[in-house]
Each structure stands twice: as structure tokens, then as C-alpha cells.
Design a protein around this motif. Structure first.
Motif, PDB file in Angstrom:
ATOM      1  N   ILE A 330       0.847  -1.204   0.000  1.00 17.94           N
ATOM      2  CA  ILE A 330       0.000   0.000   0.000  1.00 17.94           C
ATOM      3  C   ILE A 330       0.879   1.248   0.000  1.00 17.94           C
ATOM      4  O   ILE A 330       0.583   2.233  -0.700  1.00 17.94           O
ATOM      5  CB  ILE A 330      -0.940  -0.007   1.214  1.00 17.94           C
ATOM      6  CG1 ILE A 330      -1.953  -1.152   1.098  1.00 17.94           C
ATOM      7  CG2 ILE A 330      -1.658   1.332   1.354  1.00 17.94           C
ATOM      8  CD1 ILE A 330      -2.871  -1.282   2.301  1.00 17.94           C
ATOM      9  N   PHE A 368      -4.102  -1.435  -6.605  1.00 19.84           N
ATOM     10  CA  PHE A 368      -4.281  -1.382  -5.155  1.00 19.84           C
ATOM     11  C   PHE A 368      -5.188  -2.490  -4.632  1.00 19.84           C
ATOM     12  O   PHE A 368      -4.941  -3.059  -3.559  1.00 19.84           O
ATOM     13  CB  PHE A 368      -4.848  -0.018  -4.756  1.00 19.84           C
ATOM     14  CG  PHE A 368      -5.088   0.152  -3.284  1.00 19.84           C
ATOM     15  CD1 PHE A 368      -4.085   0.625  -2.456  1.00 19.84           C
ATOM     16  CD2 PHE A 368      -6.316  -0.180  -2.719  1.00 19.84           C
ATOM     17  CE1 PHE A 368      -4.297   0.775  -1.086  1.00 19.84           C
ATOM     18  CE2 PHE A 368      -6.544  -0.029  -1.358  1.00 19.84           C
ATOM     19  CZ  PHE A 368      -5.530   0.447  -0.533  1.00 19.84           C
ATOM     20  N   THR A 443      -3.061   8.081   1.125  1.00 19.16           N
ATOM     21  CA  THR A 443      -2.863   6.631   1.073  1.00 19.16           C
ATOM     22  C   THR A 443      -1.551   6.246   1.755  1.00 19.16           C
ATOM     23  O   THR A 443      -1.482   5.237   2.468  1.00 19.16           O
ATOM     24  CB  THR A 443      -2.848   6.154  -0.390  1.00 19.16           C
ATOM     25  OG1 THR A 443      -4.065   6.551  -1.028  1.00 19.16           O
ATOM     26  CG2 THR A 443      -2.710   4.636  -0.466  1.00 19.16           C
TER      27      THR A 443
END
Length: 459
Positions: A330, A368, A443
Motif C-alpha cells: 500500500i 491497489f 494513502t
């Protein structure tokens, strides 16, 4: 590594319709697996399992491939009568409402089909009919609200029901090979995402949106109509006779303690923020490309490159999660997306730079979702009904962002500067690029929060 995710050996989701004597709490794992193999087709092998995989791949390709063309329809409606009088924000609701409903309703569908599995197959046939009818009906309308209702809401709702059993039954058919099967099935979105923009772009330019919608309906009814015969549960649903439904699976798992884990909140929140970055690009990249070159081919190529890069990184991210903690993946996704948004897109004043941005951002941002299954497995452990529910919750978070993100981006786009070719943030997209990049930075922050939470839970 210690944080690598291990796929559970017992697929609890496949036991939801068995008698009490067949459940894992009545038999040890080895005896249960042996009994299950004798009564039902084997998991992870055999022609029925791989037929399910192939047909689910077809579903993924057709449904999500069609969804990937929303940006092309957006660009077409903005530049053609009778819809070009509507704002970009209003037109974005057509495609994004369809996507949002398919993501959000997955939670509800998982719960319903686990409790009432005997209705899943019938629901698939009915929803396929509604999908086709909604596209055909949309081809005759001349008002934006009707497109939102038909091409957006009606198609999105029915397509979600059509696809829902794939998620529920995947954990029945594949246990030790679930990662492989999931990778094959979910690769369909990239295949469709590459092929559909090229086909739909050509059709829109050649025959207009009305016959494009009709052709799409024909393709869906043929391909999904054939594939539906191969999408079946491994364990046939048994008849339930108790009037109070006491012999059915509960609406929710009895022990919901894994859902209280901070990992779920961090992962869901990070997914929401990341999707706020992803969807504005997926929707408006054709419009940006058209500002540089108004021909149809570049806009279809850029969307095809964007989608195919997504599936490549989706598979790559999923594979990397087998060896590294998923929060590290991530983190890489967020850093790469921020770099692509702030620099590659910010300075993109030629088709070469736009294509480069589409590949880089489409890959690191679009991939993702490859961390969802490892993240859900980390939260659910060996309890596959929890893992499936967590997966659906992450989809719901992405679904919310698929509506909010494009609306925010549309409001930030300065249409008065759409012909302005500046050094940075040209064609009125400067604020959009800054928003997308900022969400990518968010993020990164989510990945750091996940890392901290996992370390705290291990202490």
C-alpha cells in the motif's frame, strides 16, 4: 516472512449449507475435508472447479470490462447532443452510480446468498435480463436523468447481483489454490478493460451511443448467458423446511470480534482515500487526452493502457503480498500514485506524457485492490465467512469513493480553461491533479497507520 498471508486450509464458507454433523465444530479438520470430498466435487481440482474459474473469468471480463468504458461515454455525452448541455458532474453520475452500486451492494449480496443460497442461481438469470433490458432501454432515451436511471442505477444494481455469487462461491471451489484462481478470475477486469475501450470507442465514433449500447447488450447476453451455466456452488444448497429459518446460516457471523480490529478500520479508511484518488483519473483521463488531441483513437488508447496496467499490477501486488506485509505494498502504491499525479500528469502537455502517466498511475493505483484478499485474510484468519465479509466491506468503501471522487473532481475542473495549455496543470485540471495527488499522499499516511497498528497488535 512472518507477515506473509497463509490461505486457510478449511473453507468455512463452503459449510454454510451442510448439516450440523458435517460442520467443522463436529468433526476435526481432516475428517471434515475427507467427508466433503466424498459427497461433493473436489476443491482446487477437477473440471468443475476450473469450469467455474473460466466462467467467472468471463463474467469479470464482460461486466467490469464494460464498466471500464464509463470515461468514454462521459466524454461522448459531453460533446454530443442531446446531453452536452449538462454539466460534467451530472454526466459523471451515469457511470459512477453503476460502479458504486456494484461495489456497495456486495456486502448485502454476500449476506443474502449465504443465508438463501437456493435463490442465487435464479437471481443471476433475472439480473442478466435486467442488465440487457436496461442497456437497450437506455439506447432510446434523450434525457440525462433517464441515462442515470437505466445505464447507471438499473444496470449497476443488476450487474452486482449477477456477479455476487462468484465472490460467495469462490471460497467453496478453491482453498489451497484460491490465490491462483482469484488471480485468474480478477485478471478478467484487465482483459476487458483493455479490449472494451477499443471496441466501444470505435463504435461510439462509428454508430453513436444508441447502437453502441445495443451492441453491448447483445455481447453481454451471449457471453454471460453461456457462462452462467458453469457458475455453480460446489455444495448444492439443501432445502430448508423450518418456518423460523433456524436451520439456515445466520445473517451475520455469531462472532464479529475480528471486525473490531483496528486493522479493518485502517484498511477501509485507506481504501476509501485511495479510491478518491483513482476514480477521478479513470473517468476524466479521456477528457484530458481529448484536450490535447480530439481524435477518438488517442482517448481509447489511453484508457486501454490505463486499464491493462491496472491488471498487471493487480496480479503483481497480490503476489508480493505473499512475501511482504501488505501495508508495504500500500505504501508503494501511494508513493507511486502521488509522484505520477503531481509530476507526470501535472506536466503532461503531449500524448506521450499522457500515455506514460496512464501506464504508471493506472498500474500503481489500479493495482491497489490486489491487497484486499491478503488484508481480509489477515483480519478474518481461518474464518472464511469473516474474510468474505471484510472483502465486501472494502468494496463498499471503494464504491462510496467512486461516487464522491468524480463529483469532487468535476467541481474542481475549470471548464473555462479547458483549452489552455499551460506548463503545469493545463486544460483546467490543475486543482484536479492536486486533489488526486493529495489523496495519494493520504494513502501513504494510511499505510503508515497500518504498519503502526500491526506492530502494536503483535506486542
Amino acid at each position: 516472512m512472518d507477515d506473509a498471508i497463509e490461505i486457510p486450509e478449511i473453507a468455512l464458507a463452503s459449510t454454510l449449507n451442510t448439516t450440523t454433523a458435517e460442520r467443522p465444530d463436529a468433526l476435526d479438520g481432516q475428517s471434515f475435508a475427507s467427508a466433503s470430498q466424498q459427497r461433493h466435487p473436489p476443491a482446487d481440482e477437477g473440471w468443475r472447479a476450473w469450469t467455474f474459474c473460466a466462467c467467472a473469468l468471463t463474467y469479470e471480463t464482460m461486466i467490469w470490462g464494460w464498466n471500464s468504458t464509463s470515461g468514454l461515454f462521459q466524454q461522448y455525452y459531453q460533446t454530443h447532443t442531446p446531453f452536452n448541455k449538462s454539466s460534467a458532474a451530472t454526466l459523471s453520475i451515469i457511470g459512477q452510480s453503476s460502479l458504486a452500486l456494484q461495489y456497495i451492494e456486495l456486502v448485502f449480496l454476500v449476506l443474502v446468498f449465504q443465508r438463501y443460497p437456493e435463490y442465487a442461481k435464479l437471481s443471476m438469470w433475472i439480473s442478466l435480463g435486467i442488465c440487457v433490458a436496461s442497456l437497450i432501454a437506455a439506447s432510446f432515451v434523450s434525457q440525462v436523468w433517464a441515462l442515470i436511471l437505466l445505464q447507471g442505477v438499473a444496470f449497476g444494481t443488476s450487474a452486482g447481483v449477477l456477479y455476487g455469487p462468484v465472490i460467495v462461491w469462490l471460497s467453496e471451489w478453491f482453498i489451497t489454490k484460491r490465490g491462483l484462481a482469484g488471480g485468474i478470475i480478477f485478471a478478467g477486469s484487465g482483459i476487458g478493460g483493455f479490449v472494451f475501450p477499443l471496441v466501444v470507442g470505435y463504435l461510439l465514433d462509428s454508430v453513436g451511443f444508441r447502437w453502441t449500447l445495443r451492441a453491448g447488450a447483445l455481447i453481454l447476453v451471449i457471453t454471460c448467458g453461456v457462462a452462467i451455466f458453469g457458475i455453480n456452488p460446489r455444495i448444492p444448497p439443501r432445502m430448508h423446511s423450518m418456518p423460523n429459518h433456524s436451520d439456515r446460516a445466520p445473517w451475520l457471523p455469531r462472532d464479529l470480534s475480528p471486525l473490531k480490529s483496528p486493522l479493518l478500520y485502517w484498511t477501509a479508511g485507506t481504501t476509501l482515500v485511495q479510491a478518491l484518488s483513482y476514480f477521478p483519473v479513470s473517468l476524466f483521463i479521456p477528457t484530458y487526452t481529448a484536450s490535447i488531441n480530439s481524435a477518438t483513437l488517442p482517448t481509447t488508447i489511453v484508457l486501454a493502457l490505463f486499464n491493462v496496467a491496472s491488471v498487471v499490477c493487480y496480479a503483481l501486488f497480490g503476489r508480493l503480498c505473499d512475501s511482504y506485509p501488505y501495508q508495504y505494498i500500500i505504501l508503494c502504491s501511494g508513493v507511486g500514485s502521488a509522484f505520477a499525479a503531481f509530476f507526470l500528469w501535472g506536466f503532461a502537455t503531449s500524448l506521450a506524457l499522457v500515455f506514460t502517466f496512464a501506464i504508471v498511475f493506472g498500474g500503481v493505483s489500479g493495482g491497489f485492490s490486489g491487497v484486499w484478499l491478503p488484508a481480509a485474510s489477515a483480519i478474518g484468519g481461518t474464518r472464511n465467512e469473516i474474510t468474505t465479509l471484510v472483502f465486501a466491506l472494502l468494496g463498499a468503501a471503494k464504491g462510496i469513493a467512486s461516487i464522491v471522487g468524480p463529483v469532487i473532481a468535476a467541481s474542481l475542473h475549470n471548464s473555462h480553461e479547458q483549452n489552455s495549455k499551460t506548463m503545469y496543470g493545463g486544460f483546467g485540471f490543475r486543482k484536479v491533479e492536486l486533489f488526486v495527488g493529495s489523496m495519494a499522499v493520504g494513502t501513504v499516511m494510511g499505510a503508515l497507520g497500518l504498519t503502526f497498528s500491526r506492530r502494536k497488535l503483535k506486542k
